[in-house]
Each structure stands twice: as structure tokens, then as C-alpha cells.
Design an enzyme around this catalytic site. Sequence first.
Site, PDB file in Angstrom:
ATOM      1  N   CYS A  90       6.198   5.500   0.055  1.00 59.06           N
ATOM      2  CA  CYS A  90       7.628   5.639   0.355  1.00 59.06           C
ATOM      3  C   CYS A  90       8.208   6.856  -0.375  1.00 59.06           C
ATOM      4  O   CYS A  90       7.970   7.978   0.037  1.00 59.06           O
ATOM      5  CB  CYS A  90       8.379   4.358   0.041  1.00 59.06           C
ATOM      6  SG  CYS A  90      10.068   4.349   0.720  1.00 59.06           S
ATOM      7  N   HIS A 174       5.589   0.349   3.063  1.00 56.94           N
ATOM      8  CA  HIS A 174       5.339  -0.364   1.808  1.00 56.94           C
ATOM      9  C   HIS A 174       4.282  -1.457   1.987  1.00 56.94           C
ATOM     10  O   HIS A 174       4.619  -2.640   2.121  1.00 56.94           O
ATOM     11  CB  HIS A 174       6.626  -1.013   1.299  1.00 56.94           C
ATOM     12  CG  HIS A 174       7.563  -0.094   0.612  1.00 56.94           C
ATOM     13  ND1 HIS A 174       7.408   0.276  -0.710  1.00 56.94           N
ATOM     14  CD2 HIS A 174       8.677   0.519   1.050  1.00 56.94           C
ATOM     15  CE1 HIS A 174       8.410   1.082  -1.066  1.00 56.94           C
ATOM     16  NE2 HIS A 174       9.184   1.255  -0.010  1.00 56.94           N
ATOM     17  N   GLU A 176       2.555  -2.763  -0.225  1.00 58.85           N
ATOM     18  CA  GLU A 176       2.513  -3.612  -1.430  1.00 58.85           C
ATOM     19  C   GLU A 176       3.554  -4.720  -1.428  1.00 58.85           C
ATOM     20  O   GLU A 176       3.506  -5.640  -2.264  1.00 58.85           O
ATOM     21  CB  GLU A 176       2.686  -2.754  -2.696  1.00 58.85           C
ATOM     22  CG  GLU A 176       4.116  -2.375  -3.051  1.00 58.85           C
ATOM     23  CD  GLU A 176       4.683  -1.210  -2.260  1.00 58.85           C
ATOM     24  OE1 GLU A 176       5.741  -0.694  -2.672  1.00 58.85           O
ATOM     25  OE2 GLU A 176       4.077  -0.827  -1.237  1.00 58.85           O
TER      26      GLU A 176
END
Length: 238
Positions: A90, A174, A176
Site C-alpha cells: 500500500c 493489503h 496482511e
Amino acid sequence: MSPTVAVIDASVGETPAEANFRRELDAEVDVYKVSEGQFPPSVSAAAWRYDGVVISGSQTSVYDDRDWIHELTEWFRRVHAADVPTLGVCWGHQFVAQALGGRVVDMGEYELGYCSIERVGDDPLFEGVPERFTSFETHSDRVAELPAGAATLARNGFGVQAFRVGSAYGVQFHPEYDRETAEWVTRSKDLPDDRIRAVLDGITDEAVADAAVAKEVFANFLAIAATHQPVSNGPCTN
């Protein structure tokens, strides 16, 4: 053998960033909160011990005039020149692009929520990830121009979603994020209530499960970092 990774936490204040990356990276991890002045050693220092670098998201823009962003830019350029594998996520994706000569701009709108992304071509970073996949997005800046020599690896209607330049990668999405982080980030946005509610309604068990495939980029990046042989500049001469 598990690689050793320096995680650059560019988030500001108390956020889930460190916990998320520690959970998803199956490696020995050291985290540096650069927004608070914590920096890894120089790549040329005796204390350097990292096989790879991961750069997180942030609430700032990469083009903000902040001392720590300027310092991180110089640090990263030396890391890249030393051919250390890097993965920007990001804000990190945008940071890598800008630091290496690309251009990042304000989109004038938010891409927020679980979004569809399409791969472009093949790369080891996306091994096992389907041609079309879903991941959580939260950004209002985008990479408008890639650095010289960079290759686009994924796109969607908002632009470049992944790229590679040398041993550095960027992913705009993202992988994660868990459900709690997606909800926390969404609620923190200064957006109309109906937009926030629509995004929250889309954070379902099914969406979270669908997005799990994007997490493969972490295992793939660690494999790249563990086996990467830096490009030599040739024999030393006096």
C-alpha cells in the site's frame, strides 16, 4: 532456512500493522517504527543482517514533507542499490515507486473495501495466486508513473496494483489484513456514513476467505528473499 526480514512500520500511532506482519511473515522479523525515528542499520553497516525488507502502509502520503520519509528514502535507495529484495505494501508500494523515480498522485477518491484485481503476466511473487483475485484496499493515492524499467504485475480500474523493479516489489492491496483490521480501518475513514456502512457490510466471512489467496505473496516473497543472490557489480579494483 527461514530468512531474516526488516519490517518498516510506516504507520503513525498505535495500529495493527506490526501484529499483522508478524502474523503473516513466517520469518525472523525485526520491526522498525520509522515514523517514530526507529531505523534499521545501513545496508553497508556491520550490523546489517537482513535477507529482505517489507514496508508497511501508513496514514500519510509518500509525498508529504516529513523528515522520516526523506530519511527513509535515502536509506531505501541504498538498500535497493545493494539488490536486497523488498516488498512494499500500500503506502510501501507507492513509496518504492516514488523513491526509485516514479510518480504518486492523489486520486481524489478512496478505493476502500474488498476489490477485484487482475494479474498481468507471470512473476514468482504471484505463484499460486489466480489471474483474478480479491484483496482489501484502502488508499486515496495511486502510482501514476512507474520507475524506469519497472514491470506492471497487476491492475484494476484504479490503476497499478503491483509492480516489480529489479529486486523490489510493490503491491497496492493489503494481503496482511484480517477481518478486525479491515473493520478498524474502515471505521477510521472520514467518509459519509452510508459509504462506511456499505464497506462494512462487505466485510463478510466469505470475503475474508476469498481474500486469503492473496496472502501467498508473503510466502513467495520470503522464498525470493531466502534464495536471492545479489547482483554483483563486478570485481573490485584499486
